[in-house]
Design a protein around this motif. Structure first.
Motif, PDB file in Angstrom:
ATOM      1  N   SER A  55       0.838  -1.202   0.000  1.00 57.06           N
ATOM      2  CA  SER A  55       0.000   0.000   0.000  1.00 57.06           C
ATOM      3  C   SER A  55       0.872   1.252   0.000  1.00 57.06           C
ATOM      4  O   SER A  55       0.562   2.235  -0.675  1.00 57.06           O
ATOM      5  CB  SER A  55      -0.933  -0.001   1.205  1.00 57.06           C
ATOM      6  N   LEU A  56       1.968   1.199   0.760  1.00 54.66           N
ATOM      7  CA  LEU A  56       2.919   2.312   0.744  1.00 54.66           C
ATOM      8  C   LEU A  56       3.528   2.473  -0.643  1.00 54.66           C
ATOM      9  O   LEU A  56       3.651   3.586  -1.154  1.00 54.66           O
ATOM     10  CB  LEU A  56       4.029   2.087   1.773  1.00 54.66           C
ATOM     11  N   ARG A  57       3.899   1.362  -1.278  1.00 50.70           N
ATOM     12  CA  ARG A  57       4.488   1.418  -2.621  1.00 50.70           C
ATOM     13  C   ARG A  57       3.522   2.079  -3.609  1.00 50.70           C
ATOM     14  O   ARG A  57       3.916   2.905  -4.428  1.00 50.70           O
ATOM     15  CB  ARG A  57       4.873   0.017  -3.113  1.00 50.70           C
ATOM     16  N   ALA A  58       2.244   1.745  -3.513  1.00 47.49           N
ATOM     17  CA  ALA A  58       1.246   2.348  -4.402  1.00 47.49           C
ATOM     18  C   ALA A  58       1.176   3.856  -4.173  1.00 47.49           C
ATOM     19  O   ALA A  58       1.081   4.634  -5.132  1.00 47.49           O
ATOM     20  CB  ALA A  58      -0.116   1.700  -4.187  1.00 47.49           C
ATOM     21  N   ALA A  59       1.242   4.299  -2.911  1.00 47.94           N
ATOM     22  CA  ALA A  59       1.224   5.735  -2.611  1.00 47.94           C
ATOM     23  C   ALA A  59       2.480   6.415  -3.162  1.00 47.94           C
ATOM     24  O   ALA A  59       2.398   7.523  -3.707  1.00 47.94           O
ATOM     25  CB  ALA A  59       1.112   5.961  -1.107  1.00 47.94           C
ATOM     26  N   LEU A  60       3.622   5.751  -3.040  1.00 44.13           N
ATOM     27  CA  LEU A  60       4.873   6.338  -3.532  1.00 44.13           C
ATOM     28  C   LEU A  60       4.896   6.396  -5.059  1.00 44.13           C
ATOM     29  O   LEU A  60       5.461   7.329  -5.634  1.00 44.13           O
ATOM     30  CB  LEU A  60       6.076   5.559  -3.002  1.00 44.13           C
ATOM     31  N   LEU A  61       4.284   5.427  -5.705  1.00 42.27           N
ATOM     32  CA  LEU A  61       4.138   5.496  -7.164  1.00 42.27           C
ATOM     33  C   LEU A  61       3.248   6.682  -7.543  1.00 42.27           C
ATOM     34  O   LEU A  61       3.526   7.390  -8.513  1.00 42.27           O
ATOM     35  CB  LEU A  61       3.561   4.195  -7.716  1.00 42.27           C
ATOM     36  N   ALA A  62       2.192   6.911  -6.769  1.00 38.39           N
ATOM     37  CA  ALA A  62       1.310   8.051  -7.027  1.00 38.39           C
ATOM     38  C   ALA A  62       2.077   9.366  -6.873  1.00 38.39           C
ATOM     39  O   ALA A  62       1.859  10.303  -7.641  1.00 38.39           O
ATOM     40  CB  ALA A  62       0.109   8.014  -6.089  1.00 38.39           C
ATOM     41  N   HIS A  63       2.995   9.438  -5.892  1.00 34.36           N
ATOM     42  CA  HIS A  63       3.818  10.640  -5.725  1.00 34.36           C
ATOM     43  C   HIS A  63       4.625  10.920  -6.986  1.00 34.36           C
ATOM     44  O   HIS A  63       4.911  12.078  -7.290  1.00 34.36           O
ATOM     45  CB  HIS A  63       4.790  10.489  -4.553  1.00 34.36           C
ATOM     46  N   ALA A  64       5.003   9.875  -7.700  1.00 36.27           N
ATOM     47  CA  ALA A  64       5.794  10.019  -8.926  1.00 36.27           C
ATOM     48  C   ALA A  64       4.906  10.140 -10.161  1.00 36.27           C
ATOM     49  O   ALA A  64       5.400  10.198 -11.284  1.00 36.27           O
ATOM     50  CB  ALA A  64       6.759   8.836  -9.073  1.00 36.27           C
TER      51      ALA A  64
END
Length: 167
Positions: A55-64
């Motif tokens: 879930s954190l990875r998905a949020a960090l992808l959204a940041h990019a």
């Protein structure tokens, strides 16, 4: 994977958790007792830690500016269950969010780290590499905040070479 320095403050915990999985090789340090001990989680809690990680990875992808790598539990749903306390230092009056006793310590520490990063304005600088074989978490220190890869020497070079060869 990355030669970048760790994220500032408590965001280093989030970065380290996301980077427990090497997407390219499939190696997961949460599979080992030593890897779990680093985050203070028991073997029975590893599945929850993996869910939080993705879930954190998905949020960090959204940041990019990228869509989620796969369907995941929304990060806000997971963090809503985190037991947090507001603590105030008796000496200087500084307030801080801290994990409450009991509950899920990794989840609470992660929620506190995200909240602190929001206050400091650093949360959106933590990103996931856009390379689909990588998705490594990194802290974007570029002046404009437009970093795309965890490593220019590896992921960035591969992307640029693919683009060059396609011409």
């Amino acid at each position: 994977m990355s030669e970048r320095s760790a994220a500032p403050g408590d965001l280093a915990l989030v970065e380290a958790l996301v980077n427990t999985l090497d997407v390219e090789s499939g190696a997961d340090t949460l599979d080992t007792a030593e890897g779990r001990a680093r985050f203070g989680i028991a073997e029975g809690e590893a599945a929850h830690a993996r869910e939080l990680r993705e879930s954190l990875r998905a949020a960090l992808l959204a940041h990019a500016g990228h869509p989620p790598h796969r369907a995941v539990t929304p990060l806000s749903d997971l963090l809503a269950a985190a037991p947090l306390l507001v603590t105030v230092d008796a000496h200087d009056g500084a307030a801080r969010l801290a994990p409450a006793a009991g509950g899920a310590p990794l989840l609470a520490r992660t929620a506190a780290a995200v909240a602190q990063a929001l206050v400091e304005g650093t949360w959106t600088r933590l990103k996931a590499c856009e390379a689909v074989t990588c998705h490594w978490a990194y802290y974007d220190r570029s002046p404009a905040g437009r970093g795309r890869w965890c490593s220019m020497q590896v992921c960035g070079a591969r992307a640029k070479m693919r683009r060059y060869r396609s011409k």
